[in-house]
Design an enzyme around this catalytic site. Sequence first.
Site, PDB file in Angstrom:
ATOM      1  CG  HIS A  41      -0.463   0.316   2.508  1.00 47.34           C
ATOM      2  ND1 HIS A  41      -0.107  -0.648   3.423  1.00 47.34           N
ATOM      3  CD2 HIS A  41      -0.210   1.499   3.100  1.00 47.34           C
ATOM      4  CE1 HIS A  41       0.327  -0.059   4.527  1.00 47.34           C
ATOM      5  NE2 HIS A  41       0.280   1.235   4.354  1.00 47.34           N
ATOM      6  CG  ASP A  70       0.048  -3.978   2.980  1.00 48.49           C
ATOM      7  OD1 ASP A  70       0.342  -3.395   1.918  1.00 48.49           O
ATOM      8  OD2 ASP A  70      -0.170  -3.380   4.048  1.00 48.49           O
ATOM      9  N   GLY A 139       2.770   6.693   7.991  1.00 51.38           N
ATOM     10  CA  GLY A 139       4.169   7.095   7.809  1.00 51.38           C
ATOM     11  C   GLY A 139       5.118   6.076   8.398  1.00 51.38           C
ATOM     12  CG  ASN A 140       5.530   4.514  12.279  1.00 51.81           C
ATOM     13  OD1 ASN A 140       4.842   5.301  12.913  1.00 51.81           O
ATOM     14  ND2 ASN A 140       6.825   4.348  12.502  1.00 51.81           N
ATOM     15  CB  SER A 141       2.969   2.057   6.092  1.00 47.87           C
ATOM     16  OG  SER A 141       1.733   1.918   6.720  1.00 47.87           O
TER      17      SER A 141
END
Lengths: 184, 299
Positions: A41, A70, A139-141
Amino acid sequence: MIDLADIAQRLRRVTVEVTDAGQALGCGVLWPPGWIVTNAHVVRRPHQSVRLVDGRRLDGALVARDAEADLALLRLAGAGMPTAPVAGPDSARVGALVVAIGHPLGVRGAVTAGIIHAIAPMVPGGPACILADMRLAPGNSGGPLADAAGRVLGLNAMVVGRLALAIPMTRVRSFVRAAGVEGV
Amino acid sequence: MDGVLMFSNELAAAVERAGRAVVGVNARPRLGSTGVHWRSGLIVTADHAVQVDDDVTVTCPDGRVVTATVAGRDPAIDVAILKLNAPEVAVADVADSDAIRVGHIVMALGHGPRASWGIVSAMGEGGGARSAAGPLFHLDLTLYPGFSGGPLVDVQGRVVGMNTSGPGRHLHVALPAAAVNRVVDEFLRRGRIPRAHLGVATQPVRLPEELRRGLDRDQPTAVIVVDVQPESPAARAGLLIGDIIVSLGGTPITGPTDLKTVLRPDRVGETLTASVLRGGQARELLVIVGERPRRSDAR
């Protein structure tokens, strides 16, 4: 003696920022050598701009993407990059300290600490995920969830209530192997 | 080995050790809760999560599901005791909760095991926390759904409290182990948890300045008796409607919850001095704390 600041500093070197038109989309982890693993994503284009901690901007070419898992794999143009140390399989223990690096809400290289809450599937019969008792944000993804020795346990993928969910590196490894990368 | 890694390993070991005495409690629809094997054969859990009296099951750490019976309840402090025949489930290592100070690192455990960590942020009452058990641990940690009734453990995995968010769900508090021990001891002594009882209904009242001076007290409020049940301990002690109770057993009564704090299960049968104001005059009455009649005894 190694402290959390050292662990965070080492992790920042192997964490990249995935950007699109100057806008940060998420993170990625430099692993295996010459590649970046991140969340599906986070990736939007066949060629994604990637920013290293030293400010270098490189091109990451999308090689494999699995929206259901993902996960995405980018090939990195360039050399001399560090590679993330990865924890052994089954080394995650409930209660153990974990550290995440990312760019939550645009704060570059922010470190977050917590503990492993559970190692459990999100849906009955599904694959096991690492749930961490820590506060992550968009933003940590795609960024690393690491143990207290700085070894990457998984990729942070989403926030579930007040828990952070990470995809274990064993699954990331299978995905990378299935994409045809040898020697992982 | 470096300090952070050592600390991390200690936390994980603490969860593993404490987790051997942590069970899942299935006593309400949908979301289960957590229990602690507090003493041999006795599970302590949160009363508010035990919504049925029959067909209660417990999930052991090894995943086996066994039947348990509800042996006692103290809703005033949100503790329920279940009886369980599962000798292979470890008994918790319950520590002295008086040693816990504000700032100590603690973990909350759920059945699984699941864990969250944080610190003790305050002690005492307030924020709507129930106070019938005395001071509570206020926690800077997340009590996740299903954590109610589970143990609060120190960094060595010793149980220092029982977590209870209460029915409100937004409080993160734990009952100190000492308060749980009192209930369990009382249960073992009597075979049930008695509910202490005076037989009065009260409302808070402001104490006017001149009355306070006459009493030599600085408490701003007390409770006024608005009902006295016939034949109750209060009636036998001579309490009347309109009496203002300012202290009971030496504890200042500033509101109805203070009465609950004093009326612990182990107080049943004790004689307490009630300081009251009647018509502006201070007087002392002796009250023998009774036991609330059980439902099965009624009529």
